[in-house]
Design an enzyme around this catalytic site. Structure first.
Site, PDB file in Angstrom:
ATOM      1  N   HIS A   1     -22.469 -70.626 -15.134  1.00 11.36           N
ATOM      2  CA  HIS A   1     -21.924 -71.058 -16.424  1.00 11.36           C
ATOM      3  C   HIS A   1     -22.974 -70.789 -17.507  1.00 11.36           C
ATOM      4  O   HIS A   1     -24.121 -70.432 -17.208  1.00 11.36           O
ATOM      5  CB  HIS A   1     -21.577 -72.555 -16.391  1.00 11.36           C
ATOM      6  CG  HIS A   1     -22.723 -73.425 -15.998  1.00 11.36           C
ATOM      7  ND1 HIS A   1     -22.783 -74.084 -14.795  1.00 11.36           N
ATOM      8  CD2 HIS A   1     -23.867 -73.718 -16.638  1.00 11.36           C
ATOM      9  CE1 HIS A   1     -23.915 -74.753 -14.729  1.00 11.36           C
ATOM     10  NE2 HIS A   1     -24.603 -74.538 -15.830  1.00 11.36           N
TER      11      HIS A   1
HETATM   12  C1  T46 Z   1     -27.489 -76.006 -15.247  1.00 13.93           C
HETATM   13  C2  T46 Z   1     -27.918 -75.962 -13.829  1.00 13.93           C
HETATM   14  C3  T46 Z   1     -29.318 -75.499 -13.631  1.00 13.93           C
HETATM   15  C4  T46 Z   1     -23.140 -84.870 -14.474  1.00 13.93           C
HETATM   16  O1  T46 Z   1     -22.281 -85.760 -14.417  1.00 13.93           O
HETATM   17  N1  T46 Z   1     -24.255 -85.045 -15.245  1.00 13.93           N
HETATM   18  C5  T46 Z   1     -25.221 -84.104 -15.346  1.00 13.93           C
HETATM   19  O2  T46 Z   1     -26.226 -84.309 -16.071  1.00 13.93           O
HETATM   20  C6  T46 Z   1     -25.075 -82.888 -14.609  1.00 13.93           C
HETATM   21  C7  T46 Z   1     -26.155 -81.809 -14.692  1.00 13.93           C
HETATM   22  C8  T46 Z   1     -23.966 -82.732 -13.830  1.00 13.93           C
HETATM   23  N2  T46 Z   1     -23.021 -83.702 -13.773  1.00 13.93           N
HETATM   24  C9  T46 Z   1     -21.834 -83.494 -12.919  1.00 13.93           C
HETATM   25  C10 T46 Z   1     -20.876 -82.425 -13.402  1.00 13.93           C
HETATM   26  C11 T46 Z   1     -20.271 -81.912 -12.112  1.00 13.93           C
HETATM   27  O3  T46 Z   1     -19.179 -82.729 -11.753  1.00 13.93           O
HETATM   28  O4  T46 Z   1     -22.288 -83.073 -11.632  1.00 13.93           O
HETATM   29  C12 T46 Z   1     -21.378 -82.142 -11.081  1.00 13.93           C
HETATM   30  C13 T46 Z   1     -22.117 -80.848 -10.709  1.00 13.93           C
HETATM   31  O5  T46 Z   1     -22.534 -80.190 -11.907  1.00 13.93           O
HETATM   32  P1  T46 Z   1     -22.612 -78.603 -12.050  1.00 13.93           P
HETATM   33  O6  T46 Z   1     -21.542 -77.971 -11.242  1.00 13.93           O
HETATM   34  O7  T46 Z   1     -22.654 -78.272 -13.506  1.00 13.93           O
HETATM   35  O8  T46 Z   1     -24.037 -78.324 -11.352  1.00 13.93           O
HETATM   36  P2  T46 Z   1     -24.874 -76.980 -11.361  1.00 13.93           P
HETATM   37  O9  T46 Z   1     -26.018 -77.187 -10.429  1.00 13.93           O
HETATM   38  O10 T46 Z   1     -24.025 -75.801 -11.136  1.00 13.93           O
HETATM   39  O11 T46 Z   1     -25.451 -76.874 -12.850  1.00 13.93           O
HETATM   40  C14 T46 Z   1     -26.439 -77.781 -13.282  1.00 13.93           C
HETATM   41  C15 T46 Z   1     -26.210 -78.115 -14.751  1.00 13.93           C
HETATM   42  O12 T46 Z   1     -24.875 -78.636 -14.913  1.00 13.93           O
HETATM   43  C16 T46 Z   1     -26.376 -76.911 -15.643  1.00 13.93           C
HETATM   44  O13 T46 Z   1     -26.511 -77.331 -16.971  1.00 13.93           O
HETATM   45  O14 T46 Z   1     -27.924 -75.208 -16.059  1.00 13.93           O
HETATM   46  O15 T46 Z   1     -27.734 -77.202 -13.120  1.00 13.93           O
END
Ligand code: T46
Length: 132
Positions: A48
């Protein structure tokens, strides 16, 4: 590409090292800290871009690759030193992969979590950067 490797100031002595992040190390006010851990080696995180968020990624332990795309070029950065972080400015697509066993990715962020700031489809990201 709008990224930067940031050297984190460290204090070394025979007992081990301390790396210190205060507000002057990052070019934003720190609003959130989170970390990825227990990541399976075949897992992909990210996939993303952010409209406004700035983040500093630090490999506290182990290593992983960050695959970046700003809509014009691709770049792969391997993070494997806990005193070197990757600053990612807005509108850069990122994927994290090749996590080593025990890798921990600390993320220091300029904003609190806000789902509206995410662009989670690559074609929408490319349309977004090409219009601005
Ligand atoms: C990024 C990479 C390096 C939350 O509720 N709060 C938070 O602060 C974060 C980071 C995530 N979430 C929830 C949202 C989703 O339901 O946790 C779940 C997994 O998040 P996501 O799929 O976005 O995780 P990554 O590892 O793909 O991405 C994260 C960050 O979201 C993003 O900003 O740059 O780590």
């Amino acid at each position: 590409m709008n990224i930067e490797i940031i050297e984190i100031p460290k204090i070394e002595d025979y007992r081990g090292n301390i790396a210190v992040i205060e507000n002057d190390v990052v070019p934003f006010d720190i609003k959130r800290v989170y970390y990825l851990f227990d990541v399976p080696s075949n897992s992909h995180r990210g996939g993303h871009a952010h409209k406004n968020l700035i983040q500093l990624l630090i490999p506290l332990s182990g290593s992983f690759d960050v695959v970046l795309n700003d809509g014009r070029e691709n770049q792969i950065i391997t993070l494997n030193k806990p005193d070197k972080g990757l600053l990612i400015k807005p509108t850069i697509w990122r994927e994290l992969e090749n996590f080593s066993s025990g890798a921990v990715c600390l993320v220091i962020a300029s904003e609190v979590y806000e789902e509206d700031d995410y662009i989670r489809e690559l074609d929408q990201f490319l349309a977004y950067v090409n219009q601005s």
